[in-house]
Design an enzyme around this catalytic site. Structure first.
Site, short mmCIF file in Angstrom:
data_model
loop_
_atom_site.label_atom_id
_atom_site.label_comp_id
_atom_site.label_asym_id
_atom_site.label_seq_id
_atom_site.Cartn_x
_atom_site.Cartn_y
_atom_site.Cartn_z
N ILE A 131 -63.30 16.70 36.79
CA ILE A 131 -64.44 17.34 36.11
C ILE A 131 -65.46 16.28 35.70
CG2 ILE A 131 -65.16 18.75 34.14
CD1 ILE A 131 -62.30 19.81 33.95
N LYS A 200 -56.86 11.79 25.42
CA LYS A 200 -58.10 12.32 26.02
C LYS A 200 -59.03 12.89 24.95
CE LYS A 200 -55.95 13.16 30.51
NZ LYS A 200 -55.12 14.11 31.27
N1 HSE Z 1 -50.63 13.60 33.72
C1 HSE Z 1 -52.02 13.88 33.62
C2 HSE Z 1 -52.17 15.39 33.64
C3 HSE Z 1 -52.75 13.27 34.77
O1 HSE Z 1 -51.23 16.07 34.01
O2 HSE Z 1 -53.24 15.88 33.28
C4 HSE Z 1 -54.25 13.33 34.66
O3 HSE Z 1 -54.71 12.64 33.54
#
Ligand code: HSE
Length: 403
Positions: A131, A200
């Site tokens: 994205i 994140k």
């Molecule tokens: N393990 C992470 C997920 C990978 O499943 O979103 C992408 O950041």
């Protein structure tokens, strides 16, 4: 031709090499000179790969080649990724990465290092996979006062929760499938315990605030306590369970309230339909109002595509720093216990009387085959009030409502 190197030939790194190769014509529309991968760094050899001749095992081969202008760090983890990244930025070589662990821990320091050396540190792929999320915040929304960012930020857990909702699937088998598809972290605990989402949402909060919101300050719950029973009740409520990262700016105190936890999401909310490995992110700006971005949050080509978008940006701005507004100054988190919301609660049947006394405005919820327990939805309460009142109940589970 701008020469690049890829550090780490795993899922994302091999995707980056392929995307640059296969989409060279598209890349040249924006950057006519073109981009060429000269080296791939990995401890392993790949004799059957069409890119076998690019593989080197010694980082110094890349460091000492003055032709290299861009490095893609797709190794993941802290070390040696951190040392390697610093050594390239110090030489004025731009670094593009998908490594959210490193970005969440050292983002502002690496951005400052890039600025001091007239190169860039870009990390579009670190949040939301394919994205175009960070560039949207940094560029298209630069005029906005963003008051909330929230959404599904982990593909692995969304894949698992979707299968549980649809099929009552087994947790371990579904996790294994996500690992086989290359979605999960090397250590999947980071996905299922919510740490990946926490990193994140911390990165997003930092970019929105322009300061540093430490990922250690994100209140974090994962999905390991979510059961088939929870999904039965969710269904009767017309809802589903989603692991969300939520960052909300209090309009009065201006503090950021940031958490990662499973939430009950109504079927009327667009996030309800974000399924499988897809991610969906809501952004609320004071002028633009609500936006939602949707796409594949993990996987080889989507993530690699995001890394390559950064590579093209760096190639087009060689010798210059591409602004990322993220200062090292740390912002303190808002008080989680003051956040107001509703909770879905399951208790042992003999807690009914105590529950009715503690939450007089509760709404009882029933589901087929769920005997021997008492389930309800609370009125709006603060997290602090909820914790105080729920302490007297034999709690089986509780899940927050979104909105
Ligand atoms: N393990 C992470 C997920 C990978 O499943 O979103 C992408 O950041």
């Amino acid at each position: 031709m701008t020469e690049a190197a890829v550090l780490g030939f795993g899922t994302v790194g091999s995707g980056v090499v392929e995307v640059i190769d296969r989409n060279q014509a598209a890349i040249r529309v924006q950057f006519p000179e073109g981009i060429h991968v000269k080296y791939i760094l990995d401890l392993r050899s790949f004799p059957d790969s069409p890119y076998a001749d690019k593989v080197v095992h010694d980082i110094n081969v890349i460091r000492e080649d003055p032709e290299i202008r861009i490095v893609c760090e797709t190794m993941g983890g802290m070390e040696p990724a951190f040392s390697f990244t610093k050594s390239f930025l110090e030489k004025g070589v731009s670094v593009c990465t998908s490594n959210k662990e490193l970005v969440a821990a050292h983002g502002p320091e690496l951005i400052a290092l890039a600025k001091a050396n007239r190169c860039s540190y870009l990390f579009e792929a670190s949040v939301g996979g394919g994205i175009p999320l960070l560039r949207t915040i940094e560029s298209s929304l630069v005029q906005e006062r963003i008051t909330a960012v929230y959404g599904i930020l982990n593909g692995t857990t969304n894949y698992i929760l979707t299968k549980m909702a649809r099929e009552g699937a087994d947790f371990d088998a579904t996790l294994k499938e996500a690992q086989d598809k290359g979605y999960a972290e090397r250590n999947p605990e980071s996905d299922i315990e919510g740490h990946d989402t926490a990193r994140k949402i911390a990165i997003l909060t930092s970019l929105v605030s322009g300061s540093t919101f430490r990922y250690e300050d994100v209140y974090c719950e994962g999905i390991t306590k979510i059961t088939a029973a929870d999904f039965k009740y969710a269904k009767t409520l017309g809802m589903s369970v989603k692991l969300l990262g939520v960052s909300r700016r209090d309009p009065e105190t201006l503090e950021f309230h940031v958490l990662t936890a499973p939430f009950l999401v109504s079927c009327e909310h667009p996030l309800y339909s974000v399924n499988d490995v897809f991610n969906g992110v809501f952004i609320h700006g004071n002028m633009v109002d609500d936006l939602m971005l949707y796409g594949r949050g993990a996987g080889k080509y989507p993530t690699a595509s995001a890394v390559v978008s950064d590579v093209i940006d760096c190639a087009s701005h060689d010798g210059r720093w591409i602004t990322r507004r993220w200062d090292p100054e740390v912002i303190e988190p808002g008080d989680r216990l003051s956040e107001v919301r509703r909770f879905f609660v399951r208790t042992d049947a003999d807690s009914e009387e105590a529950a009715r006394k503690a939450f007089p405005g509760l709404t009882v919820v029933t589901a087929d085959g769920m005997e021997g327990e008492f389930a309800f939805v609370t009125d709006r309460v603060t997290e602090g009030e909820f914790e105080g009142k729920a302490a007297g109940l034999k709690l089986r589970n509780r899940i927050r409502f979104l909105n």
